[in-house]
Design an enzyme around this catalytic site. Structure first.
Site, PDB file in Angstrom:
ATOM      1  N   HIS A 155      -3.801  -3.214   2.288  1.00  0.00           N
ATOM      2  CA  HIS A 155      -3.235  -3.142   3.638  1.00  0.00           C
ATOM      3  C   HIS A 155      -3.002  -4.540   4.207  1.00  0.00           C
ATOM      4  CE1 HIS A 155      -4.580   1.059   3.494  1.00  0.00           C
ATOM      5  NE2 HIS A 155      -3.763   1.276   4.504  1.00  0.00           N
TER       6      HIS A 155
ATOM      7  N   GLU B 210       0.826  -1.220   0.000  1.00  0.00           N
ATOM      8  CA  GLU B 210       0.000   0.000   0.000  1.00  0.00           C
ATOM      9  C   GLU B 210       0.850   1.256   0.000  1.00  0.00           C
ATOM     10  OE1 GLU B 210      -0.836   2.195   2.843  1.00  0.00           O
ATOM     11  OE2 GLU B 210       0.768   1.340   4.024  1.00  0.00           O
TER      12      GLU B 210
ATOM     13  N   ASP C   8      -6.457  -6.783   8.425  1.00  0.00           N
ATOM     14  CA  ASP C   8      -5.028  -6.451   8.421  1.00  0.00           C
ATOM     15  C   ASP C   8      -4.521  -6.174   9.832  1.00  0.00           C
ATOM     16  OD1 ASP C   8      -4.615  -3.335   8.820  1.00  0.00           O
ATOM     17  OD2 ASP C   8      -6.318  -3.502   7.484  1.00  0.00           O
TER      18      ASP C   8
END
Length: 346
Positions: A312, A10, A289
């Site tokens: 993520h 990310e 996550d």
């Protein structure tokens, strides 16, 4: 030193925060470059710098590059020291993300620690305090984390000033997570709040959320609804929707902003909740996550299903693999439902 490209996955602050947590936990130093390279304003912002400073204090780390705007950083931890810690971000930067950075390593300390963070508690791109307290914390408690949470005050963008904290007790081992099914929805809770704004705004947010949910949930579902006025610096609003299932919980937050109608805030939160609910999967995309840094310390293999695979989630799995011996498998495409298997190798 473990080399980490901050633009991986990310490419935001999560790469850095997860590396800090795992570095303190394992005692391995790391060098990260291209910090937040994928953001419009790259480098260390105030919130990320505070996460570095917080991790540095609890692990007596040697740090190079800990300055605002820095694109790279070297971090070499020593042993973790339990104690009473207080960190002030100085802006509306996310206080919950700073807390989430230091909790995993403090679990490995010899004694309990109490951490207080001042900053934003309901700000974009981070867990709201309601989510932290009602979704994230109970989820890690089920894995074996012990302690308590406390909110002294809330802080919104751009003033900040919220003050939150938690007590973290040592946990030598954590349980694995096995969540394949969530069961039926047993209760829905909605909190709509305003700070230094007319109460009718909170009521409009709530009514918009209810209108969005109407006809989409089981009949006779127990529902708890609340409108609140909270004391904050400046002004702000939020709405939080919590779904309690037989084997899981899920939460979604909508934040007000200048020029955004209250109806849009409520409708967006309801839409996010419904997207998760109608997937049939147990773990919401934010919790997925956030669980990774705890499951990599589990006593066995973990498996869970999530309503949406996010970048993520993939990023946290990548970063964890740099510091620990793991077998990880991610099923499903980004943006769709999927499953995660994590097996620590000791």
């Amino acid at each position: 030193m473990i080399e980490i490209d901050g633009s991986m996955g990310e490419g935001g602050g999560q790469v850095l925060r997860s590396a800090l947590s795992l570095s303190c936990l394992t005692g391995q130093g790391f060098h990260i470059y291209n910090i937040r390279k994928n953001r419009s304003k790259s480098g260390l912002m105030r919130q990320h710098l505070m996460a570095v400073q917080a991790a540095s204090r609890i692990a007596a780390a040697n740090v190079v590059g800990d300055r605002l705007g820095s694109p790279e950083l070297s971090f070499l931890p020593d042993s973790i020291t339990p104690g009473e810690y207080s960190f002030d971000i100085g802006t509306a930067g996310s206080a919950t993300l700073v807390l989430q950075t230091v909790i995993p390593p403090l679990l490995a300390a010899r004694k309990a620690s109490r951490v207080t963070v001042t900053g934003g508690t309901h700000v974009p791109f981070s867990p709201s305090w309601n989510y932290f307290e009602e979704i994230f914390w109970p989820s890690i408690v089920r894995l074996g984390v012990r302690g308590e949470t406390v909110a002294h005050s809330f802080g919104f963008y751009p003033k900040g000033g919220g003050r939150i904290g938690c007590l973290v007790e040592p946990a030598e081992v954590l349980a694995p997570c096995l969540v394949r099914e969530r069961g039926r929805l047993t209760r829905l809770r909605i909190v709509s709040a305003v700070g230094n704004l007319p109460r009718h705004i909170a009521e409009r947010q709530l009514q918009a959320a209810l209108a969005g949910l109407k006809g989409r949930l089981e009949r006779g579902l127990p529902m708890e609804m609340e409108t609140r006025e909270v004391s904050i610096l400046g002004q702000g609003t939020f709405i939080f929707i919590k779904g309690e299932y037989e084997h899981a919980v899920a939460g979604f937050t909508g934040l007000g902003e200048r020029g955004k109608p209250a109806e849009a805030v409520g409708a967006e939160a309801a839409s996010e909740f419904l997207e998760h609910h109608e997937s049939g999967e147990p773990i919401d995309p934010h919790l997925a996550d956030q669980l990774v840094l705890y499951l990599v310390r589990g006593t066995g293999s973990s498996f869970f299903r999530t309503s949406r695979v996010t970048r993520h989630l993939a990023t946290n799995l990548l970063v964890a693999g740099r510091f620990l011996k793991l077998s990880c498998h991610l099923e499903g495409r980004e943006g769709g439902p999927g499953g995660v298997t994590i097996t620590p190798h000791r």
